[in-house]
Scaffold this motif. Structure first.
Motif, PDB file in Angstrom:
ATOM      1  N   ASP A  42       0.859  -1.176   0.000  1.00 20.04           N
ATOM      2  CA  ASP A  42       0.000   0.000   0.000  1.00 20.04           C
ATOM      3  C   ASP A  42       0.900   1.231   0.000  1.00 20.04           C
ATOM      4  O   ASP A  42       1.517   1.554   1.000  1.00 20.04           O
ATOM      5  CB  ASP A  42      -0.896  -0.010   1.237  1.00 20.04           C
ATOM      6  N   TRP A  43       0.991   1.899  -1.150  1.00 22.72           N
ATOM      7  CA  TRP A  43       1.891   3.025  -1.302  1.00 22.72           C
ATOM      8  C   TRP A  43       1.241   4.355  -0.938  1.00 22.72           C
ATOM      9  O   TRP A  43       1.900   5.390  -0.964  1.00 22.72           O
ATOM     10  CB  TRP A  43       2.384   3.088  -2.744  1.00 22.72           C
ATOM     11  N   SER A  44      -0.038   4.383  -0.603  1.00 23.64           N
ATOM     12  CA  SER A  44      -0.726   5.658  -0.378  1.00 23.64           C
ATOM     13  C   SER A  44      -0.120   6.421   0.798  1.00 23.64           C
ATOM     14  O   SER A  44       0.018   7.634   0.740  1.00 23.64           O
ATOM     15  CB  SER A  44      -2.211   5.430  -0.154  1.00 23.64           C
ATOM     16  N   GLY A  45       0.262   5.751   1.850  1.00 26.37           N
ATOM     17  CA  GLY A  45       0.868   6.419   3.003  1.00 26.37           C
ATOM     18  C   GLY A  45       2.223   6.996   2.663  1.00 26.37           C
ATOM     19  O   GLY A  45       2.566   8.107   3.083  1.00 26.37           O
ATOM     20  N   ASN A  46       3.021   6.269   1.893  1.00 24.35           N
ATOM     21  CA  ASN A  46       4.342   6.756   1.513  1.00 24.35           C
ATOM     22  C   ASN A  46       4.250   7.940   0.565  1.00 24.35           C
ATOM     23  O   ASN A  46       5.053   8.867   0.643  1.00 24.35           O
ATOM     24  CB  ASN A  46       5.152   5.633   0.862  1.00 24.35           C
ATOM     25  N   ILE A  47       3.297   7.923  -0.347  1.00 21.49           N
ATOM     26  CA  ILE A  47       3.125   9.039  -1.280  1.00 21.49           C
ATOM     27  C   ILE A  47       2.689  10.287  -0.520  1.00 21.49           C
ATOM     28  O   ILE A  47       3.210  11.380  -0.749  1.00 21.49           O
ATOM     29  CB  ILE A  47       2.116   8.660  -2.386  1.00 21.49           C
TER      30      ILE A  47
END
Length: 54
Positions: A34-39
């Protein structure tokens, strides 16, 4: 992670027998990250860097 929502995620499992053992298996699970937090964190860091250097 909330348990009240149903997720439609396909799980990819690999079942491999353990060498020289009886009825023992290793289960490897591959899951998409899940890349949403990193973005989101990257955008906040970029905005703070721009505000600091201007």
């Amino acid at each position: 992670m909330t348990f009240d929502k149903e997720q439609d995620m396909q799980r990819k499992l690999k079942v491999k027998p353990i060498a020289e053992s009886y009825n023992s298996y290793v289960i490897e699970e591959k899951e998409k990250r899940d890349w949403s937090g990193n973005i989101y964190l990257g955008f906040v860091a970029a905005i703070l860097a721009i505000a600091f250097f201007t």
